[in-house]
Design an enzyme around this catalytic site. Sequence first.
Site, short mmCIF file in Angstrom:
data_model
loop_
_atom_site.label_atom_id
_atom_site.label_comp_id
_atom_site.label_asym_id
_atom_site.label_seq_id
_atom_site.Cartn_x
_atom_site.Cartn_y
_atom_site.Cartn_z
N TYR A 251 -2.16 -1.16 10.13
CA TYR A 251 -2.59 -1.13 9.18
C TYR A 251 -1.47 -0.66 7.97
O TYR A 251 -0.53 -1.18 7.53
CB TYR A 251 -3.81 -0.54 7.72
CG TYR A 251 -3.71 -0.83 6.67
CD1 TYR A 251 -3.94 -2.01 6.25
CD2 TYR A 251 -3.20 0.13 5.33
CE1 TYR A 251 -4.33 -2.82 4.95
CE2 TYR A 251 -3.13 0.23 4.40
CZ TYR A 251 -4.21 -0.99 4.09
OH TYR A 251 -4.18 -1.16 2.86
N SER B 97 0.84 -0.75 0.15
CA SER B 97 -0.14 0.35 0.48
C SER B 97 0.95 1.27 0.04
O SER B 97 2.27 1.60 0.96
CB SER B 97 -1.04 -0.06 1.47
OG SER B 97 -1.61 1.35 1.97
#
Length: 730
Positions: A611, A598
């Site tokens: 995350y 990401s």
Amino acid sequence: MPINKDEFRHVDYSWDDAAVEGLSPVEALVYRSNILGDDQRITNTGGGNTSAKSTEIDPLTGKEVEVLWVKGSGGDLRTSKPENFSSLYMEKLIALQDIYNSADEVGVKTQIEDDMVAMYRHATFNLNPRATSIDTPLHAFIPYKHVDHMHPNSVIAVAASKNSKELTQKIWGDELVWTEWQRPGFDLGLKLQQICRDYPNAKGAILAGHGVINWANDNKECYDLSLDIIEKAARYIEEHDKGEMTFGGQKYATLAEDKRHAVLAEVLPFLRGLVSGEKKLIGTVQEDDTILRFVNSADAPRLADLGTSCPDHFLRTKIKPLYVDWNPETDSVEKLKELLTEGVAKYKADYSEYYEKCKHDNSPAQRASSPSICLIPGVGMVAWGKNKSESRVTAEFYNCAVEVMRGAEAIDEYAALPQQEAFDIEYWLLEEAKLQRMPKEAPLARDIVVVIGAGDGIGKETAFRVAKEGAHVVCADLRGEAAQKTADELTAIYGQGIGVAGSGISGCGPAIAAEVNITDRESVKKMFEKVTLAYGGIDKVIVTAGVFLAPGQAGMSNDQQFDVSFAVNVKGGYIVGTEANELWKAQGLKGALVLTTSVNAAVSKKGSLAYDTSKAAANHLVRELAVELAPLVNVNGLAPATVVKGSTMFPRDRVIASLTKYNVEFSEADSDDDLRDKLANFYAQRTLTKSPITPADQAEAAYLMVSGQLSKTTGQIISVDGGLHEAFLR
């Protein structure tokens, strides 16, 4: 005397008068062809051909003309439609005999015989674009309205017997005339024409080493006759069946299913590497009782070495299979690998020797020398092809060959074609021309691509993207039903393919589903075992599965969020990569691994601590795995940003929370898709390109990384984020 159709035991009688009523001549021919091709005992996939002669109106003159409709080159009876049939003026086809007979040298394998094939185009009726079959003159020169040329195992067993001429007379009497082996072509068509003149009461001919051709002046009568011929052969074989002494009796015992699968899971990737030296191949496993009876038998080595008989069979199975004399009860898997290594090497050398011995001055270049059929006692058969459909056809054809040998050995002695005759079919210039007409292979046509997270979002889009390029796709997901839905959709688009073979999961088409938990190594191992049994190995693995846990989500503590985030986003990729590497090492073939990270890995922000840090670790995992798996495997990362559409990470409540946070107007009455579009458009305004990021954008990048176009790139992260300058890697 014909057998009562209600008493058929070895074929299915499928004719329905109501289904044919009102059909045009070509539609009625298609009907007959489909029901013949639907029964494997009548003919194999792609094998045999049918024809009908009808009166049509000539579009040029407006006058009535006789037209031959015959299955075109490369067609399959079971799935044929009207457009799969060539149409030719009968008058012009008959006139070609004058051209043929005027040549200085005529006969089988002469230049004029091959030259005649190009002449068929000049006889085309109504500009039909379907390429004509080499078998066209067999149908044209038989003076009957309807002709069937089938490849039934039972009849080929008679045709491939040492005393096939005597057996033909014994089984069918004067109904069928025996003809010696001759490859199909113009000259064989003329011989059949002469047979019809010399034997006016004959209903067909046995083509030695090949099959049967029969004729009638009525569509249904021709169908009935085809089945009657097959039923009589099958009954004769049944009467002489050797029971437990079939193939000389059993030499080896079959391994239990779990042990067979354990052997296959370990051996298949290794074997795939051995046979894929020239080009990668896809495997199909056959382990039913019929094939196991053969591979376990005392006579299997002798019969396997003789090779196949019917031309349709050995065009895919090659001159003979590789039989490995491995004792499943006493020998180890390592011993099997040794035998396979030695066997494949010897097979390649023998094949090259066969080519050099039999080639002509104008023969095409030698093709791949690896075996396309491997026989392993106690385990079964492994067939190889350029794609799953082809490997299933190859398996089907050797299944047919086994039944032919069983029948021939029951009633007489099996006799394969001489090597030179087999070579002259395999390397026939007309067969080579057919191969050259095949469409160019898609970029991933020989690849097995595992997409983890294929149930929806980026993963599903990626599965569709690689399938578009010809890949065999394993749709894996934690949610088995979602994975199955994706696999079913892909199969519906691209079709199951041809070929009726393969045991269990190995009978699959271009896509399968697998349920997997990437945080559990045993689950990942089980998934790869399923993939191996289905296709024979792996080539590319793309992991799009991931998890985002907002603070307080699911009642988790921060510690629990860290544990879950790192387990899925980091450890999961590590487990998948290391397990896949065992298969890549066994194959010795180049591979590619893509992990989805990401842009959050490079951007610090509030509210996504677990995350973001897990994705930062995933970025470094890409680099570490690139080092560990080199030089065989390229490892790269895909870093998306704010992919809202189709993502399970953006359920309705999270989307509403984000819209509220950013003061974006919305209504509670808005649909989920409308809400996601609003959020995606908001995020887009923060990028340099001002465009929403979609799953398709990510899938395109994932495909690029496994396509081979970035073969010199490894250990890199490719961001697909619309241009977030905060996430520029430094």
